[in-house]
Write a protein that holds these residues in place. Structure first.
Motif, PDB file in Angstrom:
ATOM      1  N   ASN A 159      -6.289  -1.935  35.167  1.00 50.12           N
ATOM      2  CA  ASN A 159      -5.255  -1.364  34.302  1.00 50.12           C
ATOM      3  C   ASN A 159      -3.879  -1.561  34.912  1.00 50.12           C
ATOM      4  O   ASN A 159      -2.931  -1.982  34.244  1.00 50.12           O
ATOM      5  CB  ASN A 159      -5.505   0.126  34.085  1.00 50.12           C
ATOM      6  CG  ASN A 159      -6.456   0.392  32.942  1.00 50.12           C
ATOM      7  OD1 ASN A 159      -6.935  -0.535  32.301  1.00 50.12           O
ATOM      8  ND2 ASN A 159      -6.737   1.649  32.694  1.00 50.12           N
ATOM      9  N   ASN A 208      -2.891  -5.300  34.821  1.00 47.49           N
ATOM     10  CA  ASN A 208      -2.559  -5.774  33.475  1.00 47.49           C
ATOM     11  C   ASN A 208      -1.232  -5.223  32.988  1.00 47.49           C
ATOM     12  O   ASN A 208      -0.404  -5.949  32.429  1.00 47.49           O
ATOM     13  CB  ASN A 208      -3.666  -5.380  32.494  1.00 47.49           C
ATOM     14  CG  ASN A 208      -4.809  -6.373  32.494  1.00 47.49           C
ATOM     15  OD1 ASN A 208      -4.683  -7.477  33.001  1.00 47.49           O
ATOM     16  ND2 ASN A 208      -5.937  -5.977  31.920  1.00 47.49           N
ATOM     17  N   THR A 236       1.777  -6.800  35.014  1.00 46.88           N
ATOM     18  CA  THR A 236       2.106  -8.189  34.665  1.00 46.88           C
ATOM     19  C   THR A 236       2.557  -8.303  33.214  1.00 46.88           C
ATOM     20  O   THR A 236       3.352  -9.188  32.881  1.00 46.88           O
ATOM     21  CB  THR A 236       0.893  -9.108  34.896  1.00 46.88           C
ATOM     22  OG1 THR A 236      -0.240  -8.595  34.183  1.00 46.88           O
ATOM     23  CG2 THR A 236       0.549  -9.170  36.374  1.00 46.88           C
ATOM     24  N   ALA A 237       2.067  -7.407  32.337  1.00 43.62           N
ATOM     25  CA  ALA A 237       2.467  -7.459  30.931  1.00 43.62           C
ATOM     26  C   ALA A 237       3.956  -7.167  30.769  1.00 43.62           C
ATOM     27  O   ALA A 237       4.602  -7.689  29.856  1.00 43.62           O
ATOM     28  CB  ALA A 237       1.650  -6.469  30.109  1.00 43.62           C
ATOM     29  N   ARG A 258      -5.111 -11.769  31.933  1.00 44.60           N
ATOM     30  CA  ARG A 258      -5.149 -10.397  31.415  1.00 44.60           C
ATOM     31  C   ARG A 258      -6.322 -10.218  30.467  1.00 44.60           C
ATOM     32  O   ARG A 258      -6.995  -9.198  30.471  1.00 44.60           O
ATOM     33  CB  ARG A 258      -3.824 -10.053  30.719  1.00 44.60           C
ATOM     34  CG  ARG A 258      -2.711  -9.694  31.675  1.00 44.60           C
ATOM     35  CD  ARG A 258      -1.613  -8.905  30.970  1.00 44.60           C
ATOM     36  NE  ARG A 258      -0.939  -9.693  29.945  1.00 44.60           N
ATOM     37  CZ  ARG A 258       0.086 -10.501  30.166  1.00 44.60           C
ATOM     38  NH1 ARG A 258       0.539 -10.651  31.398  1.00 44.60           N
ATOM     39  NH2 ARG A 258       0.653 -11.165  29.195  1.00 44.60           N
ATOM     40  N   ARG A 259      -6.564 -11.224  29.641  1.00 43.44           N
ATOM     41  CA  ARG A 259      -7.688 -11.144  28.709  1.00 43.44           C
ATOM     42  C   ARG A 259      -9.022 -11.126  29.460  1.00 43.44           C
ATOM     43  O   ARG A 259      -9.935 -10.376  29.097  1.00 43.44           O
ATOM     44  CB  ARG A 259      -7.638 -12.327  27.745  1.00 43.44           C
ATOM     45  CG  ARG A 259      -6.517 -12.214  26.720  1.00 43.44           C
ATOM     46  CD  ARG A 259      -6.443 -13.451  25.849  1.00 43.44           C
ATOM     47  NE  ARG A 259      -5.426 -13.286  24.807  1.00 43.44           N
ATOM     48  CZ  ARG A 259      -5.044 -14.267  23.979  1.00 43.44           C
ATOM     49  NH1 ARG A 259      -5.621 -15.466  24.079  1.00 43.44           N
ATOM     50  NH2 ARG A 259      -4.129 -14.046  23.072  1.00 43.44           N
ATOM     51  N   VAL A 277      -9.482  -7.677  30.795  1.00 46.10           N
ATOM     52  CA  VAL A 277      -9.865  -6.727  29.748  1.00 46.10           C
ATOM     53  C   VAL A 277     -11.345  -6.893  29.394  1.00 46.10           C
ATOM     54  O   VAL A 277     -12.085  -5.920  29.236  1.00 46.10           O
ATOM     55  CB  VAL A 277      -8.979  -6.911  28.491  1.00 46.10           C
ATOM     56  CG1 VAL A 277      -9.555  -6.123  27.316  1.00 46.10           C
ATOM     57  CG2 VAL A 277      -7.554  -6.456  28.770  1.00 46.10           C
ATOM     58  N   LEU A 285      -1.490  -1.913  26.940  1.00 42.32           N
ATOM     59  CA  LEU A 285      -1.284  -3.310  26.535  1.00 42.32           C
ATOM     60  C   LEU A 285      -0.861  -3.396  25.076  1.00 42.32           C
ATOM     61  O   LEU A 285      -0.001  -4.220  24.715  1.00 42.32           O
ATOM     62  CB  LEU A 285      -2.578  -4.097  26.756  1.00 42.32           C
ATOM     63  CG  LEU A 285      -2.930  -4.440  28.212  1.00 42.32           C
ATOM     64  CD1 LEU A 285      -4.280  -5.133  28.272  1.00 42.32           C
ATOM     65  CD2 LEU A 285      -1.850  -5.318  28.842  1.00 42.32           C
TER      66      LEU A 285
END
Length: 783
Positions: free
Chosen positions: A298, A301, A304-305, A417-418, A421, A681
């Motif tokens: 978490n 992600n 970096t998002a 990231r995907r 997830v 996200l």
């Protein structure tokens, strides 16, 4: 410099409150449960390590081959004790240890049933159970001596010294020769008092006879090896000891298991250690690590998002001379500070839920100062792990590019990231599926036909006095009008105390090694237990010949092979038994195993339990208060202690229920943390696509269309996670189920259900941000 890192980190945390709250919540939950599992694992692995000589203490294990089934048991022949002391120089000390049993402990008007161990004098020198009063070397030398634990001494004698006082154990007057510290909870041997094994020999003829009989197994044998002796080598040396002293036992051999392995490796399969509690220690260690990884993902992600928002900060810092190492230090300081704040909340959370941990199966776990270093280690590791990739990724921006204009993250960052997830939800879905399978297996075994009726069935421990006056006791109990029937037996319905291997019959293969469970029962045994007769009858008081009768279960009949069994005979040693009945297989001890051959023989004088069948509809409290004085009148020294058979049967599922509850807690936690990350996200996704959403609304896109546009990418990721998790989880759970003979077949429905549940949770999480973004006035979003 470090102080500056901290100031900047604190400022960033305050500026992005929602993001910080998501990260701190996820990390706090992940660390809290990782720490709980760490403490539980540490406790489980600490069993018997407090014994100073623990590494040199071994417990005998007997491996057998009966009915073509390889079995293992800790109960071993009594003659081992004498032989170990005299014939093997490798042995420093040896002791016999009775299986823990409840016995009456009486002083004046104070009387309780307490856990007792019969042991030899060397027990106190082998094991580190320190005496507060008394002499370790002499405390158990006298046959009429007893050692109490501190809590029992206080219960019976208050603050006065218990040494020299007299108590009664099953009507035997014994003198207190020692008081020991209470037994630690992480001890395999649990007891309230110790008495000499010689007292058992004095009281019971069968124990005296067992000293030279290699076929009687009712106690454990433990030895302490001399320093330098290899336990593995000694185990090989004594392997054929039984066959050496009694050639008839060519299907049995001995082994020695180190004391420190007993708690975690207490299950055997094909004569080898197989799983036991260590399986669950490994399992939950892995799950704890995965849950912590989900929380760290978490952070990765979300960090970096939002890289576009921090790109210019990185560019400016690099332009004025900051090196990549300094930037990595800055970003790591932020992650560690976040982890430290989360750590504080994790500790508070643990302290709040500590009183309820027993309900999910994590007992004997209390957070103390001894766990501080473990907790800090988890905290720092979490901070470094969660911050490592964002620090590397963000510090790699090139100043010239980021200062020119908007920064667009590459496909590699989005793809990673995907992937993360998908990993999060794959673990969550795997835990959901595993939890469902565990509870399906438990329900499968609980709904199994037991062959008897456990409802309204009470078991009461008997005694010499109760057995002596049983006829009068039985009649008086029936006269109360509360009971349908009363009987006595060698064991309760949820245990097995006897396994005999001397049965023979016409047509038996002389080379076959056949063992049978044996219950010794009295008249009305069938009425009390509700066992289901398939052929013939049970014991009847008007038939004197029933003293040499036997009732077999279905599996025993198949083993013997008689087609018309009623009236035919089998032999047990020199005793000829006539088959008078066949009953449905009884599930006595392990609800997950296939039925074992069982012989129920008539025996009035070898009873350990009195069984009572309550009438339907009677008031339970009133019934117990009515029958209690009857028992106490016939046995003044024994408190009225009873148990309900249905509850005793339910206790057999404690380990699996514990696994299920912990797995369910982790599944809930994993899906919650994954949902938090998905929420963050989705928030950034909606923020980044604000103008696109505005344009689409102007061009006529409806709310459902925009919702679907913003949600579908996440749902595909969760579906992919389910596809990845399913075969992996099937393989693991199929292997787990192979430990049970009586087991379910894994069905596809549970995989579909887990996938739908995960997609539903993801959809609810993402929908809030999607609908919120879609409802924004395009005039505002296009400004």
């Amino acid at each position: 410099m470090i102080w500056n890192y901290c100031r900047v980190a604190w400022r960033n945390l305050k500026q992005h409150k929602t993001l910080s709250a998501i990260n701190i919540t996820g990390l706090a939950l992940g660390m809290a449960f990782a720490l709980l599992i760490g403490m539980w694992v540490q406790y489980e692995k600490s069993f018997d390590l407090f014994h100073l000589n623990g590494e040199r203490i071994g417990v005998f294990v007997k491996h057998t081959l009966f009915n073509d089934i390889k079995g293992s048991q800790y109960s071993t022949p009594v003659p081992i004790y004498d032989i170990m002391q005299h014939d093997y120089p490798e042995i420093k000390r040896a002791t016999r240890i009775s299986q823990s049993s409840q016995m009456s402990l009486v002083h004046g008007t104070t009387k309780y049933l307490k856990n007792c161990l019969f042991v030899d004098p060397a027990f106190l020198q082998m094991f580190s159970f320190p005496l507060i009063e008394g002499n370790v070397n002499t405390a158990l030398n006298d046959v009429n001596s007893i050692i109490l634990t501190k809590s029992q001494a206080n219960a019976y004698f208050g603050n006065a010294s218990a040494l020299g006082q007299f108590v009664k154990v099953d009507n035997e007057e014994l003198q207190v020769t020692g008081v020991m510290a209470d037994v630690p909870s992480n001890s395999t041997f649990q007891f309230d008092f110790l008495v000499p094994f010689s007292l058992m020999e004095k009281k019971y003829e069968f124990v005296r006879n067992a000293r030279s009989n290699w076929g009687i197994n009712f106690s454990w044998n433990a030895v302490e090896l001399n320093p330098g002796v290899s336990m593995a080598d000694f185990s090989k040396k004594i392997s054929g000891l039984m066959h050496l002293h009694d050639p008839e036992h060519n299907n049995q051999f001995l082994d020695i298991q180190p004391l420190t392995r007993m708690h975690l490796h207490n299950e055997f399969r094909d004569w080898k250690e197989s799983g036991g509690r260590m399986t669950y220690v490994h399992l939950f260690t892995i799950i704890g690590i995965f849950v912590l990884l989900i929380a760290c993902i978490n952070f990765m992600n979300l960090s970096t998002a939002r890289s576009e928002k921090r790109a210019k900060e990185v560019g400016i810092r690099k332009a004025i001379g900051s090196g990549r190492t300094q930037l990595v230090g800055q970003f790591l300081s932020e992650s560690i500070m976040t982890a430290l704040i989360a750590f504080i909340f994790a500790i508070i959370f643990i302290l709040l839920i500590q009183p309820f941990l027993g309900q999910v199966g994590i007992s004997h776990v209390q957070f103390t100062y001894q766990h501080v270093w473990m907790a800090l280690g988890i905290c720092i590791t979490t901070g470094l792990l969660a911050g490592s990739y964002p620090a590397w990724y963000l510090s790699g921006f090139i100043p010239v590019k980021v200062l020119k204009g908007p920064v667009h993250t590459g496909r590699s960052a989005v793809t990673l990231r995907r992937v993360l997830v998908v990993f999060q939800f794959a673990i969550s879905i795997a835990l959901i599926i595993s939890t469902g399978i565990v509870f399906q297996q438990i329900r499968h075994a609980q709904s199994r036909s037991l062959g008897y009726n456990p409802d309204n069935l009470i078991s009461v421990a008997t005694s010499d006095a109760l057995n002596k006056n049983f006829s009068a006791l039985k009649q008086e109990l029936l006269n109360t009008g509360k009971l349908e029937a009363v009987t006595r037996a060698s064991q309760p319905m949820t245990a097995n105390y006897n396994k005999w291997s001397d049965f023979s019959w016409s047509g038996k293969d002389p080379k076959a090694e056949i063992g049978m469970d044996v219950i010794m029962g009295d008249y009305d045994y069938d009425q009390v237990t509700g066992m289901q007769l398939l052929q013939g009858r049970s014991f009847e008081a008007g038939r004197p010949a029933d003293s040499n009768a036997v009732v077999l279960n279905e599996t025993a009949l198949k083993t013997i092979g008689y087609t018309d069994p009623i009236g035919k005979t089998i032999q047990s040693g020199s005793l000829t038994l006539t088959i008078i009945g066949i009953v449905k297989d009884l599930v006595l001890y392990n609800p997950y195993q296939t039925a074992y051959p069982l012989a129920i023989i008539f025996e009035k004088d070898d009873a350990n339990n009195i069984l009572l069948r309550l009438k339907k509809g009677v008031d339970l409290s009133n019934t117990l208060s009515t029958i209690q004085p009857v028992f106490e009148r016939y046995n003044t020294d024994l408190p009225f202690i009873y148990s309900f058979t249905d509850q005793d049967f339910a206790h057999k599922f404690e380990m699996e229920n514990q696994v299920g509850r912990i797995a369910a807690a982790f599944a809930l936690l994993a899906i919650l943390i994954s949902g938090l990350g998905l929420f963050g996200l989705a928030m950034f996704m909606a923020e980044r696509r604000t103008k696109e959403i505005g344009i689409r609304k102007v061009l006529g896109a409806s709310l459902p269309q925009l919702w679907l546009l913003l949600s579908k990418d996440f749902i595909w990721l969760v579906l992919l996670a389910g596809i990845i998790a399913s075969p992996f989880t099937y393989f693991l759970m199929h292997n787990w189920l192979t430990h049970f003979d009586y087991r379910i077949q894994i069905s596809w429905e549970i995989f579909v259900g887990a996938g739908i549940l995960a997609c539903g949770i993801a959809l609810l999480t993402v929908s809030y941000q999607s609908i919120r973004a879609a409802m924004v006035n395009p005039v505002k979003s296009l400004q």
